[in-house]
Write an enzyme that holds these catalytic residues in place. Sequence first.
Site, mmCIF file in Angstrom:
data_model
loop_
_atom_site.group_PDB
_atom_site.id
_atom_site.type_symbol
_atom_site.label_atom_id
_atom_site.label_comp_id
_atom_site.label_asym_id
_atom_site.label_seq_id
_atom_site.Cartn_x
_atom_site.Cartn_y
_atom_site.Cartn_z
ATOM 1 N N ASP A 291 0.817 -1.214 0.000
ATOM 2 C CA ASP A 291 0.000 0.000 0.000
ATOM 3 C C ASP A 291 0.852 1.265 0.000
ATOM 4 O O ASP A 291 2.066 1.208 0.204
ATOM 5 C CB ASP A 291 -0.964 0.004 1.203
ATOM 6 C CG ASP A 291 -0.292 -0.456 2.482
ATOM 7 O OD1 ASP A 291 0.930 -0.275 2.621
ATOM 8 O OD2 ASP A 291 -0.992 -0.992 3.362
ATOM 9 N N ASN B 3 -7.154 -3.285 14.586
ATOM 10 C CA ASN B 3 -8.546 -3.522 14.193
ATOM 11 C C ASN B 3 -8.676 -4.726 13.245
ATOM 12 O O ASN B 3 -9.739 -4.941 12.668
ATOM 13 C CB ASN B 3 -9.127 -2.265 13.519
ATOM 14 C CG ASN B 3 -8.391 -1.905 12.230
ATOM 15 O OD1 ASN B 3 -7.469 -2.597 11.813
ATOM 16 N ND2 ASN B 3 -8.804 -0.820 11.596
ATOM 17 N N HIS C 209 -7.010 -5.201 10.408
ATOM 18 C CA HIS C 209 -6.804 -4.945 8.986
ATOM 19 C C HIS C 209 -5.528 -5.605 8.462
ATOM 20 O O HIS C 209 -4.597 -5.881 9.224
ATOM 21 C CB HIS C 209 -6.842 -3.438 8.660
ATOM 22 C CG HIS C 209 -5.615 -2.664 9.019
ATOM 23 N ND1 HIS C 209 -5.593 -1.285 9.046
ATOM 24 C CD2 HIS C 209 -4.362 -3.030 9.371
ATOM 25 C CE1 HIS C 209 -4.386 -0.862 9.379
ATOM 26 N NE2 HIS C 209 -3.621 -1.906 9.577
ATOM 27 N N GLU D 257 -9.667 -2.337 5.654
ATOM 28 C CA GLU D 257 -10.194 -2.007 6.967
ATOM 29 C C GLU D 257 -11.455 -2.825 7.269
ATOM 30 O O GLU D 257 -12.015 -3.450 6.371
ATOM 31 C CB GLU D 257 -10.527 -0.505 7.015
ATOM 32 C CG GLU D 257 -9.348 0.414 6.691
ATOM 33 C CD GLU D 257 -8.326 0.509 7.828
ATOM 34 O OE1 GLU D 257 -8.223 -0.411 8.651
ATOM 35 O OE2 GLU D 257 -7.620 1.533 7.877
HETATM 36 P P1 PGA Z 1 2.436 -1.806 12.693
HETATM 37 O O1 PGA Z 1 1.295 -1.778 11.603
HETATM 38 O O2 PGA Z 1 3.430 -2.833 12.237
HETATM 39 O O3 PGA Z 1 3.013 -0.426 12.682
HETATM 40 O O4 PGA Z 1 1.809 -2.175 13.993
HETATM 41 C C1 PGA Z 1 0.753 -2.977 11.166
HETATM 42 C C2 PGA Z 1 -0.462 -2.713 10.314
HETATM 43 O O5 PGA Z 1 -1.173 -1.727 10.564
HETATM 44 O O6 PGA Z 1 -0.738 -3.512 9.411
#
Ligand code: PGA
Length: 241
Positions: free
Chosen positions: A67, A136, A138, A143
Amino acid sequence: MRVYVVDSYGELSAKAALIVAGQVAFKADSVLGLCTGSTPVGMYKELSAMHQKQGLDFSRVITFNLDEYYGLAPDNIQSYHYFMKKNLFDHVNIKQENIHIPDGLAADIDAECDRYEEAIQKAGGIDLQVLGIGRNGHIGFNEPAAKFSAATFLTELDEDTIKANARFFASPGEVPTCAITMGIKTIMQAKKILLLANGPEKAEAVRNAVKGDIDPYVPASILQLHSDCTFIIDREAAKYL
Ligand code: PGA
């Protein structure tokens, strides 16, 4: 789905790097799906060291990132282009033309999403996709209430994601509200998937993804249906399993 629980972030990073290195050693022109965020930083450090000390060769590796924030230029220090350069690409012998990250400045978003999907297909599909997981649930920026049939698309970020990612910005108001992300369908088409999670704030998402129903409100739960998916998580992220 295989779940490995490890004692520390260091062990998680080392094991993840070994899996990625094994993929590259097995197939020099592997197509890797890569992620950003705090979680994979240790893995990228290990991979950089493996290149520098043991000659792990990225010269034929092709990468596709999950992304990119919409509206950020590649040289913006908050962009995922910049993150990847700083954490991996500047330290290994990958060719610039083999690196793919969605263009957050694309004027024609639909054309950019189609182009990205076509490039993945043209490369022969993703051999190994590395993922983090949001608090959450995702994956990428798919999302809650995710469409399981989605290919690469422009999405609005969840409020919780904006809050979680605000730590990288001067203020929450600076976090972009949209991103171009591979869709769940794109992710599920990868031949192998490796998901990494550490820390107590991921425990609930991990439990729901591994043991809960397959539910669009827990996007990572769809990974239960993937035929070759491995989770590497630390004890804190595993505490509800
Ligand atoms: P993070 O993000 O590694 O910074 O916890 C993971 C994500 O949001 O997929």
